[in-house]
Design a protein around this motif. Structure first.
Motif, PDB file in Angstrom:
ATOM      1  N   ILE A   3       0.832  -1.207   0.000  1.00 38.58           N
ATOM      2  CA  ILE A   3       0.000   0.000   0.000  1.00 38.58           C
ATOM      3  C   ILE A   3       0.867   1.258   0.000  1.00 38.58           C
ATOM      4  O   ILE A   3       0.549   2.236  -0.667  1.00 38.58           O
ATOM      5  CB  ILE A   3      -0.980  -0.010   1.190  1.00 38.58           C
ATOM      6  CG1 ILE A   3      -2.038  -1.088   0.962  1.00 38.58           C
ATOM      7  CG2 ILE A   3      -1.639   1.335   1.382  1.00 38.58           C
ATOM      8  CD1 ILE A   3      -3.082  -1.203   2.035  1.00 38.58           C
ATOM      9  N   ARG A   4       1.982   1.229   0.724  1.00 38.93           N
ATOM     10  CA  ARG A   4       2.883   2.388   0.759  1.00 38.93           C
ATOM     11  C   ARG A   4       3.327   2.765  -0.659  1.00 38.93           C
ATOM     12  O   ARG A   4       3.311   3.928  -1.039  1.00 38.93           O
ATOM     13  CB  ARG A   4       4.094   2.071   1.627  1.00 38.93           C
ATOM     14  CG  ARG A   4       5.152   3.156   1.652  1.00 38.93           C
ATOM     15  CD  ARG A   4       6.338   2.720   2.465  1.00 38.93           C
ATOM     16  NE  ARG A   4       5.859   1.993   3.620  1.00 38.93           N
ATOM     17  CZ  ARG A   4       6.317   2.119   4.855  1.00 38.93           C
ATOM     18  NH1 ARG A   4       7.300   2.916   5.098  1.00 38.93           N
ATOM     19  NH2 ARG A   4       5.832   1.433   5.842  1.00 38.93           N
ATOM     20  N   ASP A   5       3.697   1.761  -1.461  1.00 40.46           N
ATOM     21  CA  ASP A   5       4.134   2.012  -2.834  1.00 40.46           C
ATOM     22  C   ASP A   5       2.993   2.561  -3.692  1.00 40.46           C
ATOM     23  O   ASP A   5       3.189   3.440  -4.525  1.00 40.46           O
ATOM     24  CB  ASP A   5       4.667   0.727  -3.472  1.00 40.46           C
ATOM     25  CG  ASP A   5       5.851   0.152  -2.699  1.00 40.46           C
ATOM     26  OD1 ASP A   5       6.583   0.946  -2.050  1.00 40.46           O
ATOM     27  OD2 ASP A   5       6.023  -1.078  -2.726  1.00 40.46           O
ATOM     28  N   ILE A   6       1.809   2.041  -3.473  1.00 37.87           N
ATOM     29  CA  ILE A   6       0.650   2.503  -4.237  1.00 37.87           C
ATOM     30  C   ILE A   6       0.357   3.965  -3.931  1.00 37.87           C
ATOM     31  O   ILE A   6       0.129   4.773  -4.832  1.00 37.87           O
ATOM     32  CB  ILE A   6      -0.591   1.626  -3.938  1.00 37.87           C
ATOM     33  CG1 ILE A   6      -0.365   0.211  -4.451  1.00 37.87           C
ATOM     34  CG2 ILE A   6      -1.848   2.229  -4.561  1.00 37.87           C
ATOM     35  CD1 ILE A   6      -1.405  -0.785  -3.984  1.00 37.87           C
ATOM     36  N   LEU A   7       0.390   4.325  -2.658  1.00 41.62           N
ATOM     37  CA  LEU A   7       0.094   5.711  -2.258  1.00 41.62           C
ATOM     38  C   LEU A   7       1.136   6.676  -2.808  1.00 41.62           C
ATOM     39  O   LEU A   7       0.814   7.791  -3.213  1.00 41.62           O
ATOM     40  CB  LEU A   7       0.012   5.823  -0.739  1.00 41.62           C
ATOM     41  CG  LEU A   7      -1.121   5.031  -0.066  1.00 41.62           C
ATOM     42  CD1 LEU A   7      -1.081   5.228   1.436  1.00 41.62           C
ATOM     43  CD2 LEU A   7      -2.462   5.400  -0.633  1.00 41.62           C
ATOM     44  N   GLY A  22      -7.786   2.291  -5.672  1.00 40.78           N
ATOM     45  CA  GLY A  22      -9.143   1.993  -5.203  1.00 40.78           C
ATOM     46  C   GLY A  22      -9.136   0.881  -4.167  1.00 40.78           C
ATOM     47  O   GLY A  22      -9.814   0.956  -3.137  1.00 40.78           O
ATOM     48  N   ALA A  23      -8.344  -0.164  -4.409  1.00 43.86           N
ATOM     49  CA  ALA A  23      -8.233  -1.261  -3.451  1.00 43.86           C
ATOM     50  C   ALA A  23      -7.553  -0.799  -2.168  1.00 43.86           C
ATOM     51  O   ALA A  23      -7.939  -1.188  -1.060  1.00 43.86           O
ATOM     52  CB  ALA A  23      -7.466  -2.421  -4.081  1.00 43.86           C
ATOM     53  N   ALA A  24      -6.535   0.069  -2.295  1.00 44.07           N
ATOM     54  CA  ALA A  24      -5.845   0.600  -1.117  1.00 44.07           C
ATOM     55  C   ALA A  24      -6.798   1.446  -0.275  1.00 44.07           C
ATOM     56  O   ALA A  24      -6.794   1.362   0.958  1.00 44.07           O
ATOM     57  CB  ALA A  24      -4.634   1.425  -1.545  1.00 44.07           C
ATOM     58  N   ILE A  25      -7.608   2.266  -0.936  1.00 46.09           N
ATOM     59  CA  ILE A  25      -8.583   3.099  -0.213  1.00 46.09           C
ATOM     60  C   ILE A  25      -9.566   2.203   0.536  1.00 46.09           C
ATOM     61  O   ILE A  25      -9.920   2.480   1.681  1.00 46.09           O
ATOM     62  CB  ILE A  25      -9.309   4.052  -1.189  1.00 46.09           C
ATOM     63  CG1 ILE A  25      -8.343   5.151  -1.643  1.00 46.09           C
ATOM     64  CG2 ILE A  25     -10.544   4.669  -0.541  1.00 46.09           C
ATOM     65  CD1 ILE A  25      -8.883   6.036  -2.752  1.00 46.09           C
ATOM     66  N   GLY A  26      -9.980   1.097  -0.092  1.00 48.42           N
ATOM     67  CA  GLY A  26     -10.867   0.150   0.588  1.00 48.42           C
ATOM     68  C   GLY A  26     -10.225  -0.423   1.837  1.00 48.42           C
ATOM     69  O   GLY A  26     -10.866  -0.540   2.884  1.00 48.42           O
ATOM     70  N   ALA A  27      -8.942  -0.771   1.760  1.00 46.20           N
ATOM     71  CA  ALA A  27      -8.229  -1.316   2.915  1.00 46.20           C
ATOM     72  C   ALA A  27      -8.072  -0.258   4.010  1.00 46.20           C
ATOM     73  O   ALA A  27      -8.217  -0.551   5.196  1.00 46.20           O
ATOM     74  CB  ALA A  27      -6.866  -1.847   2.490  1.00 46.20           C
ATOM     75  N   ILE A  28      -7.803   0.973   3.609  1.00 44.97           N
ATOM     76  CA  ILE A  28      -7.647   2.061   4.592  1.00 44.97           C
ATOM     77  C   ILE A  28      -8.974   2.330   5.283  1.00 44.97           C
ATOM     78  O   ILE A  28      -9.028   2.530   6.504  1.00 44.97           O
ATOM     79  CB  ILE A  28      -7.104   3.334   3.898  1.00 44.97           C
ATOM     80  CG1 ILE A  28      -5.670   3.096   3.423  1.00 44.97           C
ATOM     81  CG2 ILE A  28      -7.172   4.540   4.823  1.00 44.97           C
ATOM     82  CD1 ILE A  28      -5.157   4.157   2.461  1.00 44.97           C
ATOM     83  N   PRO A  39     -13.725   8.715   0.131  1.00 46.01           N
ATOM     84  CA  PRO A  39     -14.525   8.331  -1.046  1.00 46.01           C
ATOM     85  C   PRO A  39     -13.616   7.684  -2.085  1.00 46.01           C
ATOM     86  O   PRO A  39     -12.391   7.824  -2.029  1.00 46.01           O
ATOM     87  CB  PRO A  39     -15.073   9.666  -1.548  1.00 46.01           C
ATOM     88  CG  PRO A  39     -14.044  10.672  -1.123  1.00 46.01           C
ATOM     89  CD  PRO A  39     -13.510  10.168   0.201  1.00 46.01           C
ATOM     90  N   ILE A  40     -14.199   7.015  -3.053  1.00 46.54           N
ATOM     91  CA  ILE A  40     -13.406   6.349  -4.094  1.00 46.54           C
ATOM     92  C   ILE A  40     -12.681   7.374  -4.969  1.00 46.54           C
ATOM     93  O   ILE A  40     -11.715   7.045  -5.642  1.00 46.54           O
ATOM     94  CB  ILE A  40     -14.297   5.410  -4.946  1.00 46.54           C
ATOM     95  CG1 ILE A  40     -13.437   4.484  -5.809  1.00 46.54           C
ATOM     96  CG2 ILE A  40     -15.262   6.189  -5.804  1.00 46.54           C
ATOM     97  CD1 ILE A  40     -12.594   3.524  -5.059  1.00 46.54           C
ATOM     98  N   THR A  41     -13.094   8.633  -4.910  1.00 50.79           N
ATOM     99  CA  THR A  41     -12.453   9.680  -5.715  1.00 50.79           C
ATOM    100  C   THR A  41     -11.248  10.294  -5.010  1.00 50.79           C
ATOM    101  O   THR A  41     -10.617  11.201  -5.548  1.00 50.79           O
ATOM    102  CB  THR A  41     -13.469  10.790  -6.040  1.00 50.79           C
ATOM    103  OG1 THR A  41     -14.008  11.286  -4.816  1.00 50.79           O
ATOM    104  CG2 THR A  41     -14.584  10.269  -6.934  1.00 50.79           C
ATOM    105  N   ALA A  42     -10.910   9.797  -3.830  1.00 54.91           N
ATOM    106  CA  ALA A  42      -9.762  10.331  -3.082  1.00 54.91           C
ATOM    107  C   ALA A  42      -8.473  10.040  -3.848  1.00 54.91           C
ATOM    108  O   ALA A  42      -8.360   9.038  -4.552  1.00 54.91           O
ATOM    109  CB  ALA A  42      -9.702   9.702  -1.698  1.00 54.91           C
ATOM    110  N   THR A  43      -7.495  10.913  -3.685  1.00 52.94           N
ATOM    111  CA  THR A  43      -6.198  10.724  -4.344  1.00 52.94           C
ATOM    112  C   THR A  43      -5.246   9.985  -3.401  1.00 52.94           C
ATOM    113  O   THR A  43      -5.559   9.768  -2.225  1.00 52.94           O
ATOM    114  CB  THR A  43      -5.572  12.083  -4.720  1.00 52.94           C
ATOM    115  OG1 THR A  43      -5.316  12.814  -3.516  1.00 52.94           O
ATOM    116  CG2 THR A  43      -6.487  12.876  -5.641  1.00 52.94           C
ATOM    117  N   GLY A  44      -4.067   9.668  -3.916  1.00 51.29           N
ATOM    118  CA  GLY A  44      -3.059   9.023  -3.089  1.00 51.29           C
ATOM    119  C   GLY A  44      -2.646   9.910  -1.923  1.00 51.29           C
ATOM    120  O   GLY A  44      -2.394   9.422  -0.816  1.00 51.29           O
TER     121      GLY A  44
END
Length: 185
Positions: A3-7, A22-28, A39-44
């Motif tokens: 997740i760190r790399d994705i963000l 999107g998957a990282a936001i779900g986990a967070i 929201p799903i529209t959130a940025t990294g």
């Protein structure tokens, strides 16, 4: 992918545009209280700020979490949808044209019959009503044949689409399975 790399890689990208984010936001969101969920529209960057509100233990656990499985599920779903789209875009025209002609045949048989019957009833023409009543076998054949063809066409379309969807998702197609069983015997 962690997740760190994705963000880090998706700092200014919306989660709805990037399946990994999107998957990282779900986990967070699983660790955040309802009022602080993203929201799903959130940025990294938004996701990184939300992670900083978590305890050190939660942050460490979350940032080391790998979400390859979720990303693979998303990619698989996308591939299935793409296969469905390709299967439906073949533009087959012969059978739909026949179905269209049969629908017109039914319409052209039913409308004059209904108009004649309605006129006979309103004008109290018993001879016409009796004649229509006596010709029911012909009427049933004239309307029934194209109607049965239409019914068969739409039934086959349903079976065909089901088989395509099964093939696209890697499932066994019923006809193929029965053929395989027959060969094995």
């Amino acid at each position: 992918m962690k997740i760190r790399d994705i963000l880090t890689a998706t700092a200014s990208v919306a989660g709805s545009l990037n399946p990994a984010l999107g998957a990282a936001i779900g986990a967070i969101n699983l660790l955040l209280p309802k009022e602080k969920q993203l929201p799903i529209t959130a940025t990294g960057d938004d996701a990184s700020k939300a992670v900083s509100c978590l305890s050190d233990e939660q942050q460490a656990q979350l940032l080391q979490h790998e979400i390859d499985v979720e990303i693979k599920k998303i990619e698989t779903w996308r591939d299935i949808q793409e296969a469905h789209s390709k299967a439906d875009s073949t533009g087959q025209s012969t059978r739909p044209r026949i179905a269209y002609m049969m629908a017109w045949a039914v319409l052209l048989a039913v409308l004059p019959l209904c108009w004649t019957l309605a006129y006979a009833i309103t004008s109290e023409n018993d001879a016409t009503i009796t004649a229509i009543n006596a010709s029911w076998p012909f009427i049933a054949a004239a309307i029934g044949t194209p109607t049965l063809l239409l019914r068969a066409y739409f039934g086959m379309r349903t079976k065909e689409k089901t088989a395509r969807y099964k093939a696209a998702s890697g499932q066994t197609i019923d006809g193929l399975q029965s053929l395989t069983n027959l060969i094995r015997k």
